[in-house]
Design a protein around this motif. Sequence first.
Motif, PDB file in Angstrom:
ATOM      1  N   ALA A  33       0.842  -1.202   0.000  1.00  0.00           N
ATOM      2  CA  ALA A  33       0.000   0.000   0.000  1.00  0.00           C
ATOM      3  C   ALA A  33       0.872   1.246   0.000  1.00  0.00           C
ATOM      4  CB  ALA A  33      -0.914   0.004   1.224  1.00  0.00           C
ATOM      5  N   HIS A  34       0.524   2.169  -0.875  1.00  0.00           N
ATOM      6  CA  HIS A  34       1.182   3.476  -0.945  1.00  0.00           C
ATOM      7  C   HIS A  34       0.077   4.522  -1.011  1.00  0.00           C
ATOM      8  CE1 HIS A  34       3.537   6.620  -3.482  1.00  0.00           C
ATOM      9  NE2 HIS A  34       3.563   6.928  -2.199  1.00  0.00           N
ATOM     10  N   LEU A  35       0.008   5.369  -0.003  1.00  0.00           N
ATOM     11  CA  LEU A  35      -1.010   6.405   0.078  1.00  0.00           C
ATOM     12  C   LEU A  35      -0.374   7.755  -0.143  1.00  0.00           C
ATOM     13  CD1 LEU A  35      -3.922   7.330   0.801  1.00  0.00           C
ATOM     14  CD2 LEU A  35      -3.159   7.421   3.199  1.00  0.00           C
ATOM     15  N   GLU A  36      -0.902   8.513  -1.089  1.00  0.00           N
ATOM     16  CA  GLU A  36      -0.454   9.888  -1.313  1.00  0.00           C
ATOM     17  C   GLU A  36      -1.544  10.814  -0.790  1.00  0.00           C
ATOM     18  OE1 GLU A  36       1.353  13.040  -4.423  1.00  0.00           O
ATOM     19  OE2 GLU A  36       1.896  10.928  -4.474  1.00  0.00           O
ATOM     20  N   ILE A  37      -1.219  11.562   0.261  1.00  0.00           N
ATOM     21  CA  ILE A  37      -2.177  12.445   0.919  1.00  0.00           C
ATOM     22  C   ILE A  37      -2.090  13.835   0.300  1.00  0.00           C
ATOM     23  CG2 ILE A  37      -2.780  13.552   3.114  1.00  0.00           C
ATOM     24  CD1 ILE A  37      -1.746  10.990   4.497  1.00  0.00           C
ATOM     25  N   ASP A  38      -3.258  14.356  -0.155  1.00  0.00           N
ATOM     26  CA  ASP A  38      -3.274  15.701  -0.742  1.00  0.00           C
ATOM     27  C   ASP A  38      -4.116  16.693   0.052  1.00  0.00           C
ATOM     28  OD1 ASP A  38      -5.855  14.950  -1.538  1.00  0.00           O
ATOM     29  OD2 ASP A  38      -5.180  14.434  -3.546  1.00  0.00           O
ATOM     30  N   SER A  39      -4.801  16.208   1.114  1.00  0.00           N
ATOM     31  CA  SER A  39      -5.511  17.098   2.041  1.00  0.00           C
ATOM     32  C   SER A  39      -5.586  16.365   3.375  1.00  0.00           C
ATOM     33  CB  SER A  39      -6.913  17.435   1.525  1.00  0.00           C
ATOM     34  OG  SER A  39      -7.712  16.275   1.469  1.00  0.00           O
ATOM     35  N   TRP A  40      -5.679  17.123   4.468  1.00  0.00           N
ATOM     36  CA  TRP A  40      -5.763  16.473   5.775  1.00  0.00           C
ATOM     37  C   TRP A  40      -6.737  17.224   6.651  1.00  0.00           C
ATOM     38  CZ3 TRP A  40      -4.882  11.814   7.053  1.00  0.00           C
ATOM     39  CH2 TRP A  40      -4.974  11.442   8.400  1.00  0.00           C
ATOM     40  N   PHE A  41      -7.708  16.507   7.228  1.00  0.00           N
ATOM     41  CA  PHE A  41      -8.726  17.144   8.066  1.00  0.00           C
ATOM     42  C   PHE A  41      -8.859  16.443   9.403  1.00  0.00           C
ATOM     43  CE2 PHE A  41     -10.202  15.103   4.188  1.00  0.00           C
ATOM     44  CZ  PHE A  41     -10.591  13.869   4.687  1.00  0.00           C
ATOM     45  N   GLY A  42      -7.925  15.555   9.718  1.00  0.00           N
ATOM     46  CA  GLY A  42      -7.837  15.007  11.059  1.00  0.00           C
ATOM     47  C   GLY A  42      -8.490  13.679  11.345  1.00  0.00           C
ATOM     48  N   ASP A  43      -9.227  13.087  10.392  1.00  0.00           N
ATOM     49  CA  ASP A  43      -9.874  11.801  10.675  1.00  0.00           C
ATOM     50  C   ASP A  43      -8.825  10.714  10.913  1.00  0.00           C
ATOM     51  OD1 ASP A  43     -12.232  13.153  10.139  1.00  0.00           O
ATOM     52  OD2 ASP A  43     -13.121  11.441   9.110  1.00  0.00           O
ATOM     53  N   VAL A  75       2.344   0.915   5.770  1.00  0.00           N
ATOM     54  CA  VAL A  75       1.929   1.619   4.552  1.00  0.00           C
ATOM     55  C   VAL A  75       2.979   2.668   4.235  1.00  0.00           C
ATOM     56  CG1 VAL A  75       0.483   3.197   5.924  1.00  0.00           C
ATOM     57  CG2 VAL A  75       0.130   3.033   3.461  1.00  0.00           C
ATOM     58  N   GLU A  76       3.269   2.824   2.962  1.00  0.00           N
ATOM     59  CA  GLU A  76       4.142   3.895   2.500  1.00  0.00           C
ATOM     60  C   GLU A  76       3.265   5.136   2.327  1.00  0.00           C
ATOM     61  OE1 GLU A  76       6.757   5.030  -1.476  1.00  0.00           O
ATOM     62  OE2 GLU A  76       6.139   2.947  -1.178  1.00  0.00           O
ATOM     63  N   VAL A  77       3.624   6.229   2.983  1.00  0.00           N
ATOM     64  CA  VAL A  77       2.831   7.461   2.921  1.00  0.00           C
ATOM     65  C   VAL A  77       3.668   8.562   2.287  1.00  0.00           C
ATOM     66  CG1 VAL A  77       1.620   9.236   4.252  1.00  0.00           C
ATOM     67  CG2 VAL A  77       1.490   6.840   4.960  1.00  0.00           C
ATOM     68  N   SER A  78       3.087   9.248   1.312  1.00  0.00           N
ATOM     69  CA  SER A  78       3.697  10.422   0.696  1.00  0.00           C
ATOM     70  C   SER A  78       2.760  11.601   0.912  1.00  0.00           C
ATOM     71  CB  SER A  78       3.877  10.227  -0.814  1.00  0.00           C
ATOM     72  OG  SER A  78       4.662   9.098  -1.096  1.00  0.00           O
ATOM     73  N   LEU A  79       3.326  12.755   1.135  1.00  0.00           N
ATOM     74  CA  LEU A  79       2.523  13.969   1.299  1.00  0.00           C
ATOM     75  C   LEU A  79       2.689  14.815   0.048  1.00  0.00           C
ATOM     76  CD1 LEU A  79       3.430  14.851   4.997  1.00  0.00           C
ATOM     77  CD2 LEU A  79       1.556  13.429   4.142  1.00  0.00           C
ATOM     78  N   SER A  80       1.569  15.226  -0.525  1.00  0.00           N
ATOM     79  CA  SER A  80       1.576  16.049  -1.727  1.00  0.00           C
ATOM     80  C   SER A  80       2.288  17.378  -1.458  1.00  0.00           C
ATOM     81  CB  SER A  80       0.134  16.318  -2.160  1.00  0.00           C
ATOM     82  OG  SER A  80       0.089  17.338  -3.124  1.00  0.00           O
ATOM     83  N   GLU A  81       2.980  17.853  -2.462  1.00  0.00           N
ATOM     84  CA  GLU A  81       3.640  19.162  -2.345  1.00  0.00           C
ATOM     85  C   GLU A  81       2.619  20.274  -2.145  1.00  0.00           C
ATOM     86  OE1 GLU A  81       6.320  19.881  -5.579  1.00  0.00           O
ATOM     87  OE2 GLU A  81       7.299  17.932  -5.330  1.00  0.00           O
ATOM     88  N   ASP A  82       1.371  20.042  -2.554  1.00  0.00           N
ATOM     89  CA  ASP A  82       0.305  21.037  -2.414  1.00  0.00           C
ATOM     90  C   ASP A  82      -0.306  21.069  -1.015  1.00  0.00           C
ATOM     91  OD1 ASP A  82       0.632  21.615  -5.110  1.00  0.00           O
ATOM     92  OD2 ASP A  82      -0.886  20.157  -5.721  1.00  0.00           O
ATOM     93  N   LEU A  83       0.055  20.106  -0.170  1.00  0.00           N
ATOM     94  CA  LEU A  83      -0.497  20.036   1.182  1.00  0.00           C
ATOM     95  C   LEU A  83       0.072  21.183   2.015  1.00  0.00           C
ATOM     96  CD1 LEU A  83      -2.316  18.126   2.900  1.00  0.00           C
ATOM     97  CD2 LEU A  83      -0.224  17.017   3.662  1.00  0.00           C
ATOM     98  N   PRO A  84      -0.812  22.043   2.565  1.00  0.00           N
ATOM     99  CA  PRO A  84      -0.325  23.180   3.370  1.00  0.00           C
ATOM    100  C   PRO A  84       0.490  22.706   4.578  1.00  0.00           C
ATOM    101  CG  PRO A  84      -2.669  23.421   2.871  1.00  0.00           C
ATOM    102  CD  PRO A  84      -2.265  22.035   2.451  1.00  0.00           C
ATOM    103  N   ASP A  85       1.450  23.517   5.004  1.00  0.00           N
ATOM    104  CA  ASP A  85       2.355  23.154   6.101  1.00  0.00           C
ATOM    105  C   ASP A  85       1.615  22.756   7.372  1.00  0.00           C
ATOM    106  OD1 ASP A  85       4.566  23.516   4.528  1.00  0.00           O
ATOM    107  OD2 ASP A  85       5.009  25.529   5.276  1.00  0.00           O
ATOM    108  N   GLU A  86       0.535  23.497   7.724  1.00  0.00           N
ATOM    109  CA  GLU A  86      -0.172  23.171   8.967  1.00  0.00           C
ATOM    110  C   GLU A  86      -0.865  21.803   8.875  1.00  0.00           C
ATOM    111  OE1 GLU A  86      -2.898  25.772   6.459  1.00  0.00           O
ATOM    112  OE2 GLU A  86      -0.807  25.909   7.105  1.00  0.00           O
ATOM    113  N   GLU A  87      -1.354  21.447   7.689  1.00  0.00           N
ATOM    114  CA  GLU A  87      -1.950  20.120   7.512  1.00  0.00           C
ATOM    115  C   GLU A  87      -0.853  19.055   7.496  1.00  0.00           C
ATOM    116  OE1 GLU A  87      -4.786  19.704   4.290  1.00  0.00           O
ATOM    117  OE2 GLU A  87      -5.568  21.715   4.643  1.00  0.00           O
ATOM    118  N   ARG A  88       0.241  19.353   6.815  1.00  0.00           N
ATOM    119  CA  ARG A  88       1.383  18.432   6.723  1.00  0.00           C
ATOM    120  C   ARG A  88       1.868  18.038   8.119  1.00  0.00           C
ATOM    121  NH1 ARG A  88       5.197  17.519   2.678  1.00  0.00           N
ATOM    122  NH2 ARG A  88       3.998  18.869   1.317  1.00  0.00           N
ATOM    123  N   ALA A  89       1.945  19.029   9.007  1.00  0.00           N
ATOM    124  CA  ALA A  89       2.451  18.801  10.362  1.00  0.00           C
ATOM    125  C   ALA A  89       1.496  17.960  11.213  1.00  0.00           C
ATOM    126  CB  ALA A  89       2.719  20.137  11.047  1.00  0.00           C
TER     127      ALA A  89
END
Length: 142
Positions: A33-43, A75-89
């Motif tokens: 599994a490889h998940l690329e996260i492009d938004s984060w809302f805390g779930d 799981v391999e997780v990648s964070l999108s370059e478009d993900l804002p810093d506060e969401e990334r953190a």
Amino acid sequence: MMTHYKLRPAAPGELGDNVVMDPSVHPPRIDHAHLEIDSWFGDELIESYPCLFISDDLAKTLESSRLGHYELRSVEVSLSEDLPDEERASVPHLHWLVLTGQAGQDDIGATSTGRMVVSDQALEILRQHNIDHCDVIEYAGE
């Protein structure tokens, strides 16, 4: 008779380029599994079909509950370059949640199409964590 619920977790991303998948079966079989996260809302329970992912905190709660009928894998997780810093953190360490139970029979199970179904007891445990964007529908079979 116990009530069961079909869950539709939010999808804050998609399967990434490094996923290893066999699409000749349905649901597709995933070997890596490889998940690329492009938004984060805390779930703490999320999906990128056909995979489910949970936070480290939720994984610890599930393990201490002894509900069973699931496996935790890496799981391999990648964070999108478009993900804002506060969401990334705020993205937690994630685990791949592999369902091994039968929908409507076990506390945690999967339908033939790979959708998550949980008992009242399992839902109560999941709701101890943030699953605010997860749709919960009473399960009446397939």
